[in-house]
Design an enzyme around this catalytic site. Structure first.
Site, PDB file in Angstrom:
ATOM      1  N   ASN A   1       0.877  -1.174   0.000  1.00  0.00           N
ATOM      2  CA  ASN A   1       0.000   0.000   0.000  1.00  0.00           C
ATOM      3  C   ASN A   1       0.916   1.226   0.000  1.00  0.00           C
ATOM      4  OD1 ASN A   1      -1.855   1.989   0.469  1.00  0.00           O
ATOM      5  ND2 ASN A   1      -2.640   1.123   2.385  1.00  0.00           N
TER       6      ASN A   1
ATOM      7  N   LYS B   1       3.468   0.664   2.929  1.00  0.00           N
ATOM      8  CA  LYS B   1       3.103  -0.344   3.934  1.00  0.00           C
ATOM      9  C   LYS B   1       3.080  -1.704   3.264  1.00  0.00           C
ATOM     10  CE  LYS B   1       0.098   2.719   6.530  1.00  0.00           C
ATOM     11  NZ  LYS B   1      -1.184   3.329   6.329  1.00  0.00           N
TER      12      LYS B   1
ATOM     13  N   ARG C   1      -2.712  -1.814  -3.304  1.00  0.00           N
ATOM     14  CA  ARG C   1      -3.898  -1.005  -3.017  1.00  0.00           C
ATOM     15  C   ARG C   1      -3.893   0.218  -3.913  1.00  0.00           C
ATOM     16  NH1 ARG C   1      -6.312   0.343   2.788  1.00  0.00           N
ATOM     17  NH2 ARG C   1      -8.308   1.072   1.996  1.00  0.00           N
TER      18      ARG C   1
ATOM     19  N   HIS D   1     -13.181   3.084   0.775  1.00  0.00           N
ATOM     20  CA  HIS D   1     -13.162   2.045   1.821  1.00  0.00           C
ATOM     21  C   HIS D   1     -13.835   0.751   1.352  1.00  0.00           C
ATOM     22  CE1 HIS D   1     -12.972   5.515   4.934  1.00  0.00           C
ATOM     23  NE2 HIS D   1     -11.757   4.978   4.808  1.00  0.00           N
TER      24      HIS D   1
ATOM     25  N   HIS E   1     -17.529   2.652   8.828  1.00  0.00           N
ATOM     26  CA  HIS E   1     -16.059   2.514   8.892  1.00  0.00           C
ATOM     27  C   HIS E   1     -15.556   3.847   9.436  1.00  0.00           C
ATOM     28  CE1 HIS E   1     -12.022   1.286   7.103  1.00  0.00           C
ATOM     29  NE2 HIS E   1     -11.853   2.556   7.416  1.00  0.00           N
ATOM     30  N   ILE E   2     -15.216   3.853  10.731  1.00  0.00           N
ATOM     31  CA  ILE E   2     -14.818   5.124  11.357  1.00  0.00           C
ATOM     32  C   ILE E   2     -13.361   5.022  11.802  1.00  0.00           C
ATOM     33  CG2 ILE E   2     -15.492   6.938  12.968  1.00  0.00           C
ATOM     34  CD1 ILE E   2     -18.010   6.167  11.647  1.00  0.00           C
ATOM     35  N   GLY E   3     -12.484   5.641  11.029  1.00  0.00           N
ATOM     36  CA  GLY E   3     -11.067   5.691  11.396  1.00  0.00           C
ATOM     37  C   GLY E   3     -10.640   7.135  11.327  1.00  0.00           C
ATOM     38  N   ASN E   4      -9.416   7.371  10.903  1.00  0.00           N
ATOM     39  CA  ASN E   4      -9.019   8.766  10.681  1.00  0.00           C
ATOM     40  C   ASN E   4      -9.849   9.305   9.514  1.00  0.00           C
ATOM     41  OD1 ASN E   4      -7.631  11.070  11.204  1.00  0.00           O
ATOM     42  ND2 ASN E   4      -5.942  10.536   9.834  1.00  0.00           N
ATOM     43  N   GLY E   5      -9.915   8.528   8.429  1.00  0.00           N
ATOM     44  CA  GLY E   5     -10.908   8.781   7.383  1.00  0.00           C
ATOM     45  C   GLY E   5     -12.122   7.909   7.688  1.00  0.00           C
TER      46      GLY E   5
ATOM     47  N   ARG F   1     -10.850  15.951   7.568  1.00  0.00           N
ATOM     48  CA  ARG F   1     -11.686  16.312   6.410  1.00  0.00           C
ATOM     49  C   ARG F   1     -13.053  16.815   6.867  1.00  0.00           C
ATOM     50  NH1 ARG F   1     -10.533  10.868   4.099  1.00  0.00           N
ATOM     51  NH2 ARG F   1      -8.554  11.035   3.007  1.00  0.00           N
TER      52      ARG F   1
ATOM     53  N   ARG G   1      -9.155  10.788  18.060  1.00  0.00           N
ATOM     54  CA  ARG G   1     -10.325  10.794  18.958  1.00  0.00           C
ATOM     55  C   ARG G   1      -9.928  10.589  20.426  1.00  0.00           C
ATOM     56  NH1 ARG G   1     -11.006   9.739  13.982  1.00  0.00           N
ATOM     57  NH2 ARG G   1     -13.055   9.875  13.047  1.00  0.00           N
ATOM     58  N   ARG G   2      -8.789   9.883  20.675  1.00  0.00           N
ATOM     59  CA  ARG G   2      -8.379   9.673  22.063  1.00  0.00           C
ATOM     60  C   ARG G   2      -8.026  10.999  22.723  1.00  0.00           C
ATOM     61  NH1 ARG G   2      -4.689   4.854  19.940  1.00  0.00           N
ATOM     62  NH2 ARG G   2      -4.669   6.360  18.247  1.00  0.00           N
TER      63      ARG G   2
ATOM     64  N   GLU H   1      -8.635  -5.529   5.479  1.00  0.00           N
ATOM     65  CA  GLU H   1      -8.496  -5.196   4.053  1.00  0.00           C
ATOM     66  C   GLU H   1      -7.366  -5.986   3.398  1.00  0.00           C
ATOM     67  OE1 GLU H   1      -8.453  -1.414   5.903  1.00  0.00           O
ATOM     68  OE2 GLU H   1      -9.405  -0.481   4.164  1.00  0.00           O
TER      69      GLU H   1
HETATM   70  P1  ADP Z   1      -6.960   5.070   9.113  1.00  0.00           P
HETATM   71  O1  ADP Z   1      -8.212   5.785   8.743  1.00  0.00           O
HETATM   72  O2  ADP Z   1      -5.735   5.930   9.084  1.00  0.00           O
HETATM   73  O3  ADP Z   1      -6.795   3.711   8.473  1.00  0.00           O
HETATM   74  P2  ADP Z   1      -7.624   3.665  11.577  1.00  0.00           P
HETATM   75  O4  ADP Z   1      -8.799   2.933  11.057  1.00  0.00           O
HETATM   76  O5  ADP Z   1      -6.498   2.866  12.119  1.00  0.00           O
HETATM   77  O6  ADP Z   1      -7.106   4.791  10.637  1.00  0.00           O
HETATM   78  O7  ADP Z   1      -8.166   4.608  12.766  1.00  0.00           O
HETATM   79  C1  ADP Z   1      -7.309   5.549  13.342  1.00  0.00           C
HETATM   80  C2  ADP Z   1      -8.093   6.345  14.368  1.00  0.00           C
HETATM   81  O8  ADP Z   1      -8.696   5.471  15.316  1.00  0.00           O
HETATM   82  C3  ADP Z   1      -7.204   7.267  15.173  1.00  0.00           C
HETATM   83  O9  ADP Z   1      -7.180   8.535  14.612  1.00  0.00           O
HETATM   84  C4  ADP Z   1      -7.895   7.333  16.511  1.00  0.00           C
HETATM   85  O10 ADP Z   1      -8.692   8.485  16.501  1.00  0.00           O
HETATM   86  C5  ADP Z   1      -8.837   6.161  16.550  1.00  0.00           C
HETATM   87  N1  ADP Z   1      -8.549   5.240  17.650  1.00  0.00           N
HETATM   88  C6  ADP Z   1      -7.667   4.231  17.685  1.00  0.00           C
HETATM   89  N2  ADP Z   1      -7.700   3.626  18.899  1.00  0.00           N
HETATM   90  C7  ADP Z   1      -8.636   4.262  19.630  1.00  0.00           C
HETATM   91  C8  ADP Z   1      -9.132   4.132  20.963  1.00  0.00           C
HETATM   92  N3  ADP Z   1      -8.674   3.201  21.787  1.00  0.00           N
HETATM   93  N4  ADP Z   1     -10.083   5.003  21.356  1.00  0.00           N
HETATM   94  C9  ADP Z   1     -10.539   5.955  20.534  1.00  0.00           C
HETATM   95  N5  ADP Z   1     -10.113   6.129  19.272  1.00  0.00           N
HETATM   96  C10 ADP Z   1      -9.174   5.302  18.822  1.00  0.00           C
END
Ligand code: ADP
Length: 455
Positions: free
Chosen positions: A7, A14, A91, A180, A208-212, A241, A284-285, A388
């Protein structure tokens, strides 16, 4: 037989190494700061010490060479020589509307990626560089492209078109593509297993809740609508974003502040979202901690993000005519943050979505697939950790064997009711040993060996 998945981002590469015969991940890692001075590799081989090495990688070819050198290193490596690699999965952010499934990369495919480069100026050139570099270093194996947009090609035109002059679609391919997709595919197939349903008869709302972040509405096992658009900017409020907003905001501020289109694009992608609201944090932490300590902007950011997620869940439930088999959370936040999952589902009891607070608080690992709704909830809520890389590995293997097809006509290993993710099942065994109560929330039909260990 080894399948390598890569990726390549603008400044990173990666990788994951998968032993097809043992069905096991042998190593994961990343080369950071590719094209800059001071690049390094972080390599995590299974059963060996993690390893970091500083080595300048002025381009992606150098990064791929460093990865392969590390993988075959006597001390830190996981294979004797490169000839055990039989296929590479890459990817790729965007396949436009040309690809409905993964493909072997030939000149025609590379041409398509060149054509859609403007739709992902940060990612696609790096994806192409990664493919070209890896083909140079491993010229005799098939290289496959797995596109994040392919899964969403089943959306009907009334969902993917924007109400703008129609010729924009014809001339410039302006439409919703969605992203995603690799994650949604994995999660949708696993959800069907957990629900004990035929995947082609399954309706889901996957967050799907991550950075994106994005949400996908799945009807009869296929993408029916999604929150991201022509680029990953639309939809939910994300780490950096903006997500949905009135397009006129951009024109107004460009005029007022004398900003260029390039600056505006960068601001909406990199300085907005949670970072824009808090002014400090996109993780988010950090936001949760600051909000608990009384930081008003962090509290506001959490409320804004949660409201947007609830709005999408509600609208997709309506799109499905109320017939939804499950709401699912995945990716970093979806898998780990009980605090935010509670906010994302607050007040949805009236539409049949009811979180169980105790179950929700227990689910915070990538090892298990959990059910976190009450028995009364009309729509069950699951946490399903995404994978993925496994989708990429299986696509690359099946393409190499000539047995691959679009997901509705193809069966992945993880669609089998006896599928076990070995590493995750091992992790779950340890989690269960620490807290036997966790057993109560492990979803029915999820990997059983770990459960059997604790009786
Ligand atoms: P990406 O979108 O870069 O693939 P990920 O799916 O790994 O990212 O998600 C990353 C996000 O997940 C981080 O920005 C963080 O906000 C959140 N995150 C990871 N671990 C925790 C946790 N224990 N509590 C709250 N948020 C978390």
């Amino acid at each position: 037989m080894i399948i390598l998945v890569l990726n390549c981002g603008s400044s990173s590469a990666k990788y994951q190494v998968y032993d097809w015969d043992k069905k096991d991940v042998l190593a994961v890692g990343v080369v950071e700061k590719v094209t800059f001075d001071g690049s390094w590799i972080e390599h995590k081989p299974k059963g060996k010490e993690e390893f970091t090495l500083k080595q300048n990688c002025p381009d992606h070819t150098a990064a791929v060479e460093l990865i392969l050198k590390t993988l075959t290193d006597k001390e830190h490596g996981v294979m004797s020589d490169m000839s055990t690699i039989k296929a590479v999965g890459h990817r790729v952010l965007h396949g436009g509307d040309k690809f409905t499934k993964s493909v072997i990369v030939d000149d025609k495919a590379l041409d398509v990626f060149e054509q859609v480069k403007d739709l992902g100026p940060l990612h696609i050139p790096a994806n192409i560089m990664g493919i070209v570099a890896a083909k140079k270093v491993l010229p005799d194996v098939p290289h496959c492209a797995v596109m994040d947009t392919a899964w969403h090609q089943t959306m009907p035109p009334e969902h993917f078109l924007y109400a703008v002059p129609y010729e924009w679609y014809e001339k410039y391919s302006v439409r919703r593509y969605g992203f995603h997709g690799t994650s949604f595919l994995y999660v949708a197939k696993r959800a069907a297993v957990l629900l004990g349903k035929d995947p082609t008869k399954t309706n889901l709302i996957i967050c799907h809740i991550g950075n994106g972040s994005s949400v996908c509405c799945v009807k009869d096992g296929c993408s029916y609508d999604t929150s991201m658009g022509i680029t990953p900017l639309e939809g939910l409020i994300m780490g950096t974003r903006a997500g949905d907003m009135d397009t006129a905001t951009a024109f107004y501020v460009m005029r007022k502040a004398g900003m260029s289109a390039v600056d505006m694009e960068a601001t909406l992608n990199k300085k907005s979202g949670l970072l824009g609201i808090t002014g400090k944090y996109n993780d988010r932490r950090d936001i949760e901690k600051a909000a608990k300590e009384g930081d008003q902007r962090s509290k506001l950011a959490e409320e804004m993000e949660s409201y947007r997620v609830r709005k999408y869940i509600g609208s997709y439930l309506a799109a499905l005519g109320g017939k939804c088999d499950a709401v699912i959370f995945t990716a970093g936040v979806g898998e780990f943050s009980g605090h935010l999952r509670k906010k994302f589902t607050e007040g949805l009891e009236g539409i049949g979505i009811e979180l169980d607070d105790n179950a929700n608080n227990m689910a915070h690992s990538r090892n298990g697939e959990f059910i976190i709704s009450t028995d009364k909830s009309k729509v069950p809520i699951y946490v399903i950790p995404t994978d993925e890389e496994l989708v990429m590995t299986e696509d690359a293997f099946a393409l190499m064997e000539g047995k691959y097809d679009v997901h509705t006509k193809f069966k992945y290993s993880f669609q089998d009711k006896n599928y076990v993710n070995k590493a995750r099942a091992e992790g779950l065994k340890k989690d269960l040993a620490k807290d036997p109560n966790l057993k109560k929330i492990v979803a029915k039909n999820s990997w059983a060996p770990a459960l059997n260990e604790v009786g």
